[in-house]
Design an enzyme around this catalytic site. Structure first.
Site, PDB file in Angstrom:
ATOM      1  CB  ALA A 134       1.883   3.677  10.882  1.00 45.47           C
ATOM      2  CG  MET A 135       1.764   8.928   7.096  1.00 44.92           C
ATOM      3  SD  MET A 135       1.636   8.165   5.225  1.00 44.92           S
ATOM      4  CE  MET A 135       2.214   9.381   4.707  1.00 44.92           C
ATOM      5  CD  GLU A 136       4.162   6.029   3.453  1.00 46.77           C
ATOM      6  OE1 GLU A 136       3.596   5.654   3.908  1.00 46.77           O
ATOM      7  OE2 GLU A 136       3.784   6.446   2.157  1.00 46.77           O
ATOM      8  CD  GLU A 193       3.840   3.052   7.464  1.00 45.58           C
ATOM      9  OE1 GLU A 193       3.807   3.288   6.808  1.00 45.58           O
ATOM     10  OE2 GLU A 193       3.339   2.129   7.715  1.00 45.58           O
TER      11      GLU A 193
HETATM   12  N1  B3K Z   1       0.536   4.989   3.002  1.00 44.89           N
HETATM   13  C1  B3K Z   1       0.021   5.601   4.616  1.00 44.89           C
HETATM   14  C2  B3K Z   1      -1.299   4.896   4.277  1.00 44.89           C
HETATM   15  C3  B3K Z   1      -2.236   6.653   3.337  1.00 44.89           C
HETATM   16  C4  B3K Z   1      -3.237   6.077   4.035  1.00 44.89           C
HETATM   17  C5  B3K Z   1      -4.179   7.540   3.434  1.00 44.89           C
HETATM   18  N2  B3K Z   1      -5.652   7.655   3.185  1.00 44.89           N
HETATM   19  C6  B3K Z   1       0.767   4.215   5.409  1.00 44.89           C
HETATM   20  C7  B3K Z   1       1.110   2.556   4.261  1.00 44.89           C
HETATM   21  O1  B3K Z   1       0.807   2.230   3.809  1.00 44.89           O
HETATM   22  O2  B3K Z   1       2.080   2.333   5.161  1.00 44.89           O
HETATM   23 ZN    ZN Z   2       2.389   1.107   2.830  1.00 39.47          ZN
END
Ligand code: B3K
Ligand code: ZN
Length: 886
Positions: free
Chosen positions: A269-271, A305
């Site tokens: 997932a992505m925040e 997230e």
């Molecule tokens: N920050 C994102 C990870 C992004 C990965 C990009 N290749 C998810 C996380 O750690 O919450």
């Molecule tokens: Zn993260």
């Protein structure tokens, strides 16, 4: 694809940006065969770098077709700027200026799933780490923070929902059946947190009242058929919001918080600010289709997230070398949240087992790097177990050394001091030092030195003086680029048990009174001795309680002592740990017998110890299940000098059969009682229920080894008659690994027929078969790749089938003829062109070639070399392959 050798980027070369972007105004026009992106950037020279001539402005941009460009409203011609395949360079004329650009991009054919892409029928984005440069020309680096306004326009009936970060401010219809919406994010953010979604989505709505009594609208958007699978994620979100207020004093800051589930996603997932985008596997959960493990993962990822809103978004990273600043901290936060929501000890056991199997292996391999790496070729390769999981362990050690209260003061100070800034791991440590008054300078070696430290402990009891001393010797193996290591600060939580199993009061030499019965020693030197006084008889030490540091500890315990600790240690984690160490000793003995061609004879003490565990009605059932689980083949590989895949497998299977036979009665009794309870209660996603089902299912997996007709009948009954995926999948997995060919085939077919339209359930179906160690695994996997629901374009499918085969099926993957390696290399070569991030991740098992015998080493290296020679490699795959061969 790269056109030249990717170059190394070094932390020591960091320079602040020459220019800043105060405002970013984006307009997206989405079409089926292309999309247009118009960007207006309100820029100024960075005051921190002022003085002298105006430097050139170098914007990042990849795979963009530039349609127009203007500076302060004046259209530029091709002679006014320079363009190559990753940059746009021009010369500003003033300290402040405005850039307008229009580019054409192709989300419809973006299979790398980075930047703007299509997943099924919807548009979505993934910008971290460097995906925004595939959307528009920009200063795509986390220390450039800007206020974003985003307008999205798309066809109304295909894309009724148009989302971006922040708050919705306006929307309306357009010519030709289109419509538009504008979103405004009041918080400055780096481009990696940008998000956009357009699709035909339904949403589940709820709300949360924050601690300052503000109402926040909560929305989870999914494809219509999944609308009934969102409640668990919504409950998890509300729990996370509450927990972050209570435990960290962090309040949410926008009026709306949205989660969107997409099927094609490179990670969990992505925040993105206010608009988290999730792999559907980390959102959707309901009893019938998701296991207990999946429910717990959803809860943890939603929390993770959400927690990033502070640890990552409000305070972000200065550069990507600082990734663990946000990731290690946020993993630590989500782990504590999960511990508070469920069983703390069980959560710790699961995390440590995972860390020791996977992160320790990474730390001992060619990709080993410090928690704060000092160089990389491709940053996507550094979203690693080391940055995340070891990074979290580093935070846990700080928490342990400072204590909960000072840690909280440190985190309050960090957030207050750096709100709205892009900072470094040093800034974090500084806040912790300032708040606690403690000096963490030596501790910081955890950020800069790679490798897993070893900690050898020895004891001396002096009956005359009534002193008990423990000597600690630490060392750390060389890792790529680091041959010499300085001593770490290693917090060792410990207790001393008397002959009755009680914790003794602990008084160190020089202290006037005992300080508790469990305490933390700080080991800071290569060799260090601690002397306890007033010890009436030789005690038994319980070391590294709760796994207080990510090290390989050794102490010469006898098997009887381990059994004693299993029964009596007041630290739940160490009770499990004693059981694991006992099992490791017994299994290693069996492995040796197997290698020497001797008859296998198992130490009956292991059976006895597990019998007591099974008969202990007081013990948390999840703990019973954990203690019954023998160390995995992956862990046994990690701790071997040279891993003998077949001997490890044979020894472990032999032990499981022995246990199944000897413990049939108590296992059957536990199974039946728990199965009865499952039958009589509706599914609940709560710790006590997870515990009951986990014991039920591990008991079933043992019982099936014994070949009794009544067990097979029970297994089939569980498979057919249950209201949840946890029981159904466990029964299926046991059947798949059994010799009952007819029942197995029937179960697999009926499962697939029933769930063929649910991709996440089908992923489980693929994994169960890919991980099955019975002969013919590779052929089965190759056949399954032809299944109509399989596609290499979906990362979940790749992970479920190919990833599970290479990562969870050692005997299948490490076939002596090298067929498993060849197969994996073929897939990596294909995926390199489609999705470089997934290709590079899939490679991990091949990078561990040094662990195996010389024949296998040769075969594995040959496949790495074949990949290297296969043509134009992405920087992702090139970095992993070239470092593995170096
Ligand atoms: N920050 C994102 C990870 C992004 C990965 C990009 N290749 C998810 C996380 O750690 O919450
Ligand atoms: Zn993260």
């Amino acid at each position: 694809m790269r056109t030249e050798q990717p170059k190394m980027i070094y932390l020591k070369d960091y320079q602040a940006p020459d220019y800043l972007i105060d405002e970013t105004h984006l307009t997206f026009e989405l079409f089926e065969d292309h999309s247009l992106v118009h960007a207006q950037l309100v820029m100024r020279r960075n005051p921190a770098c002022a003085g002298g001539e105006l430097p050139p402005l170098i914007l990042d941009g990849q795979q963009l077709e530039l349609l127009s460009l203007s500076l302060d409203g004046e259209e530029l011609s091709e002679t006014d700027y320079q363009l190559d395949d990753s940059h746009l360079r021009l010369q500003p004329k003033a300290e402040r200026f405005v850039i307008d650009s229009s580019v054409r991009i192709h989300p419809e054919s973006n299979t790398a799933l980075e930047g703007l892409y299509k997943s099924g029928g919807m548009f979505c984005t993934q910008c971290e780490a460097e995906g925004f440069r595939k959307i528009t020309y920009y200063l795509d680096r986390p220390d450039v923070m800007s206020k974003f306004t985003t307008t999205v326009s798309a066809e109304q009936h295909r894309y009724p929902v148009l989302l971006s970060n922040g708050n919705p401010v306006a929307s309306g219809p357009e010519e030709g059946g289109r419509h538009w919406a504008t979103w405004e994010d009041p918080f400055k953010k780096p481009a990696y947190l940008f998000a956009l979604v357009a699709g035909d989505l339904w949403c589940v709505e709820d709300s949360f009242t924050t601690m300052s009594r503000r109402e926040v609208a909560l929305r989870i958007y999914v494809e219509p058929e999944n609308i009934d699978k969102c409640q668990h994620a919504m409950d998890s979100l509300k729990k996370s919001m509450k927990w972050d207020e209570e435990v960290y004093g962090r309040e949410y800051d926008l009026d709306i918080f949205m989660i969107v589930a997409v099927n094609d996603f490179n990670m969990g997932a992505m925040e993105n600010k206010g608009l988290n985008i999730f792999n559907s596997s980390c959102v959707l959960a309901r009893a019938e289709t998701a296991t207990d493990a999946a429910h717990q993962r959803v809860e943890a990822v939603v929390a993770h997230e959400y927690f990033h809103n502070w640890s990552g978004n409000r305070v972000t990273c200065r550069d990507w070398f600082q990734l663990s600043l946000k990731e290690g901290f946020t993993v630590f936060r989500d782990a504590e949240f999960s511990a508070d929501m469920n069983s703390r000890t069980v959560k710790r056991i699961e995390d440590v087992a995972y860390l020791r199997t996977h992160q320790f292996a990474e730390d001992a391999g060619p990709m080993a790097h410090p928690v704060r790496p000092d160089a990389y070729m491709e940053i996507s390769n550094f979203y690693t177990l080391t940055v995340y999981e070891k990074g979290s362990e580093v935070l846990r050690m700080i928490h342990c050394l400072l204590g909960a209260e000072a840690f909280r003061q440190g985190s309050d100070l960090y957030f207050a001091r750096h709100d709205g800034q892009a900072v470094t791991c040093d800034d974090f440590i500084q806040a912790m030092e300032d708040a606690s008054g403690q000096d963490l300078s030596q501790f910081k070696r955890w950020y800069t030195q790679a490798g897993t430290p070893r900690l050898a402990v020895s004891e001396v009891y002096d009956a005359q003086a009534k002193t008990y001393s423990l000597t600690f010797r630490q060392s750390c193996p060389a890792t790529p680029g680091q041959s010499e290591k300085q001593p770490f600060v290693i917090p060792v939580a410990l207790g001393l048990l008397d002959a009755a199993g009680n914790d003794l009061p602990l008084r160190l030499a020089g202290e006037s009174a005992a300080v508790g019965t469990s305490r933390v020693l700080s080991v800071t030197e290569a060799e260090q001795r601690f002397v306890f006084e007033g010890i009436e008889a030789k005690p038994l030490p319980s070391l590294l309680r709760g796994f207080s540091a990510p090290v390989k500890l050794s102490f010469p315990y006898s098997r009887d002592q381990l059994m004693f600790l299993m029964q009596h240690d007041s630290d739940g984690f160490n009770r499990w740990e004693a059981g694991q160490q006992l099992a490791v000793q017994v299994l290693q003995e069996l492995i040796g017998q197997q290698q020497r061609g001797e008859a296998l004879v198992m130490d009956p003490r292991l059976t006895g110890a597990l019998r007591s565990v099974l008969e202990d009605e007081q013990l948390d059932q999840a703990m019973v299940a954990e203690m019954l689980s023998l160390p995995g083949e992956g862990y046994l590989t990690e701790i071997s000098e040279v891993a003998d895949v077949e001997a490890i497998h044979a020894a472990r299977e032999f032990a499981r059969r022995q246990l199944a036979e000897a413990l049939f009665e108590p296992l059957w009794q536990r199974y039946q009682a728990n199965r009865e309870a499952s039958r009589n209660s509706a599914y609940v996603a709560e710790a006590a229920h997870f515990a009951r089902r986990s014991l039920q299912n591990i008991a079933l997996s043992y019982l099936m080894l014994d070949g009794k007709a009544e067990v097979l009948a029970a297994c089939l009954e569980q498979f057919e008659v249950c209201d949840n995926m946890t029981e159904r999948l466990a029964a299926l997995a046991v059947l798949v690994n059994s010799p009952y060919e007819e029942e197995k085939a029937k179960a697999l077919a009926s499962f697939a027929e029933f769930f063929k339209d649910n991709p996440l359930v089908m992923d489980q179906w693929f994994s169960v078969q890919a991980a099955c160690s019975l002969p013919g695994a590779l052929q089965r996997v190759q056949q399954l790749m032809q299944h109509p629901t399989f596609t290499l374009k979906n990362p979940n499918k790749v992970r479920a089938l190919i990833g599970a085969f290479a990562g969870q099926n050692p005997v299948g993957f490490h076939q002596a003829d090298g067929s498993g390696y060849r197969f994996l290399a073929d897939q990596v070569i294909t995926l390199n062109a489609l999705n470089p991030q997934i290709a590079a991740r899939l490679l991990a098992p091949l990078t561990r070639w040094r662990k195996y015998d010389s024949a296998r080493q040769g075969l594995m290296r040959a496949e790495l070399e074949r990949i290297l020679a296969s043509g134009e490699l992405s920087s992702d795959v090139f970095e992993v392959v070239s470092k593995s061969l170096a």
